[in-house]
Design a protein around this motif. Structure first.
Motif, short mmCIF file in Angstrom:
data_model
loop_
_atom_site.label_atom_id
_atom_site.label_comp_id
_atom_site.label_asym_id
_atom_site.label_seq_id
_atom_site.Cartn_x
_atom_site.Cartn_y
_atom_site.Cartn_z
N SER A 137 -51.87 30.36 26.13
CA SER A 137 -51.49 30.95 27.60
C SER A 137 -51.56 29.89 28.39
CB SER A 137 -52.37 31.71 28.16
OG SER A 137 -51.97 32.33 29.37
N ALA A 138 -50.06 29.20 29.36
CA ALA A 138 -49.67 28.50 29.78
C ALA A 138 -49.28 28.19 31.70
CB ALA A 138 -49.83 27.17 29.62
N LYS A 139 -49.91 28.10 32.65
CA LYS A 139 -49.72 27.99 33.64
C LYS A 139 -48.00 27.19 33.43
CE LYS A 139 -53.31 29.45 35.76
NZ LYS A 139 -54.97 29.16 36.20
N ILE A 140 -47.19 27.30 34.42
CA ILE A 140 -45.72 26.30 34.59
C ILE A 140 -45.96 26.02 36.16
CG2 ILE A 140 -43.41 26.16 34.52
CD1 ILE A 140 -42.96 28.45 32.65
N TRP A 141 -46.41 24.96 36.75
CA TRP A 141 -45.91 24.05 38.11
C TRP A 141 -45.02 23.25 37.99
CZ3 TRP A 141 -51.00 24.35 41.28
CH2 TRP A 141 -51.99 24.44 40.20
N VAL A 142 -44.23 23.16 39.54
CA VAL A 142 -43.19 22.83 39.53
C VAL A 142 -43.82 21.36 40.89
CG1 VAL A 142 -41.87 24.55 39.24
CG2 VAL A 142 -42.35 24.29 41.52
N ALA A 143 -43.31 19.93 40.75
CA ALA A 143 -43.27 19.50 41.94
C ALA A 143 -41.73 18.51 41.49
CB ALA A 143 -44.17 18.66 41.35
N SER A 144 -41.73 17.87 43.02
CA SER A 144 -39.99 16.74 43.00
C SER A 144 -41.19 15.54 42.66
CB SER A 144 -40.52 16.76 44.31
OG SER A 144 -40.06 17.54 45.18
N PRO A 145 -39.90 14.66 41.77
CA PRO A 145 -40.09 13.78 40.23
C PRO A 145 -40.87 13.39 41.23
CG PRO A 145 -38.00 14.48 41.06
CD PRO A 145 -38.97 15.01 42.11
N ASN A 146 -40.94 12.35 42.30
CA ASN A 146 -42.20 11.41 42.34
C ASN A 146 -43.43 12.12 43.61
OD1 ASN A 146 -39.70 9.49 41.45
ND2 ASN A 146 -39.21 9.84 43.47
N ASP A 148 -46.54 12.78 43.97
CA ASP A 148 -48.61 13.36 43.44
C ASP A 148 -48.52 14.55 42.51
OD1 ASP A 148 -51.10 13.73 43.79
OD2 ASP A 148 -51.14 11.22 43.45
N GLU A 149 -49.05 15.04 41.96
CA GLU A 149 -49.65 16.06 41.31
C GLU A 149 -50.66 16.82 42.02
OE1 GLU A 149 -53.93 15.31 38.68
OE2 GLU A 149 -51.96 14.51 37.43
N SER A 150 -51.33 16.50 42.85
CA SER A 150 -51.82 17.24 43.98
C SER A 150 -50.40 17.82 44.70
CB SER A 150 -52.17 16.56 44.70
OG SER A 150 -51.44 15.56 45.57
N HIS A 151 -49.36 17.98 44.96
CA HIS A 151 -48.48 18.42 45.76
C HIS A 151 -47.88 20.38 44.54
CE1 HIS A 151 -48.95 14.55 47.79
NE2 HIS A 151 -48.85 15.98 48.90
N ALA A 152 -48.41 19.46 43.22
CA ALA A 152 -47.31 20.32 42.44
C ALA A 152 -47.90 22.08 43.24
CB ALA A 152 -48.13 20.73 41.08
N ARG A 153 -47.36 22.99 42.97
CA ARG A 153 -46.70 24.06 43.17
C ARG A 153 -46.89 24.98 41.38
NH1 ARG A 153 -43.18 27.84 44.55
NH2 ARG A 153 -41.18 26.55 43.93
N LYS A 154 -48.01 25.43 42.14
CA LYS A 154 -48.01 26.62 40.66
C LYS A 154 -46.86 28.23 41.15
CE LYS A 154 -50.97 29.95 39.68
NZ LYS A 154 -52.57 30.65 40.06
N ILE A 155 -46.49 28.34 39.63
CA ILE A 155 -44.97 28.82 39.77
C ILE A 155 -45.44 30.50 38.97
CG2 ILE A 155 -43.34 27.70 40.37
CD1 ILE A 155 -42.02 27.99 38.09
N THR A 156 -46.47 30.13 38.03
CA THR A 156 -46.43 31.59 37.19
C THR A 156 -48.10 31.32 36.83
OG1 THR A 156 -46.74 30.24 34.81
CG2 THR A 156 -44.49 31.07 35.88
N ASN A 157 -48.57 32.47 36.18
CA ASN A 157 -50.31 32.70 36.26
C ASN A 157 -50.34 33.32 34.79
OD1 ASN A 157 -50.90 32.40 38.82
ND2 ASN A 157 -50.37 34.35 39.12
N GLY A 158 -50.79 32.46 33.94
CA GLY A 158 -51.07 32.32 32.72
C GLY A 158 -52.73 33.06 32.59
N LYS A 159 -52.68 32.78 31.60
CA LYS A 159 -54.26 33.59 31.24
C LYS A 159 -55.14 32.76 31.17
CE LYS A 159 -52.93 37.66 28.17
NZ LYS A 159 -53.85 37.54 26.79
N GLU A 160 -55.23 31.07 31.08
CA GLU A 160 -56.12 30.08 30.77
C GLU A 160 -55.28 29.31 31.36
OE1 GLU A 160 -59.43 30.30 29.92
OE2 GLU A 160 -59.20 32.83 30.57
#
Length: 173
Positions: A137-146, A148-160
């Motif tokens: 299981s995995a979650k999908i996150w989106v962020a703009s190309p440049n 920082d990972e702290s600005h990523a937004r989670k768009i799915t909920n995986g189990k773990e």
């Protein structure tokens, strides 16, 4: 079995054919089931048998698993075998029943979980199979190309965020 006899070769392979491991004594002690693989015309695995006293090997089934065959067990009455294998390259490890002597193959499990690449056991009465189940299981996150990972937004909920492993028992019934 008592260690007093001389070792003798029953079967061997070389070149593009090999024995990946996975041997099983028949319940009557007269036959050994074993896995064989080849990469002639693409990689494939199958099950064969041969008499313990030596002699001609023969196919248990003409079914081919394209990626891997891990473990094999005879069921208690000798009327079949249980194995875990990957049928196609992108498939998860599933559990299979192979009828004996007909060689008919049937999937016992049929889902996206992995059923123990190296962990498979069958009780003496063949009514329960135990294995380690892996669920990915995995979650999908989106962020703009440049960004920082702290600005990523989670768009799915995986189990773990990683895999989940548990011990599973499958019971006939």
């Amino acid at each position: 079995t008592d260690g007093s006899g001389e070792p003798r070769k029953l079967v061997s392979r070389q070149g593009n054919d090999w024995l990946p491991g996975g041997f099983a004594w028949s319940p009557d002690g007269k036959r050994i089931a074993f896995m064989a693989a080849t990469n002639k015309g693409g990689t494939s695995y199958t099950l064969l048998e041969m008499p313990v006293e030596g002699g001609q090997e023969k196919l248990i089934t003409d079914h081919k698993w394209a990626n891997s065959l891990f473990r094999v067990f005879w069921i208690d009455n000798g009327g079949g075998l249980i194995a875990n294998a990957i049928e196609r390259e992108d498939d998860p490890v599933q559990i299979w029943h192979i009828s004996y002597p007909s060689g008919e193959v049937q999937r016992v499990t049929n889902d996206l979980n992995e059923y123990g690449g190296v962990s498979l056991g069958v009780t003496a009465d063949s009514k329960t199979i135990v294995t380690i189940l892996s669920e990915w299981s995995a979650k999908i996150w989106v962020a703009s190309p440049n960004d920082d990972e702290s600005h990523a937004r989670k768009i799915t909920n995986g189990k773990e965020d990683a895999d989940l492993v548990s011990l599973q028992c499958l019971t006939a019934g």
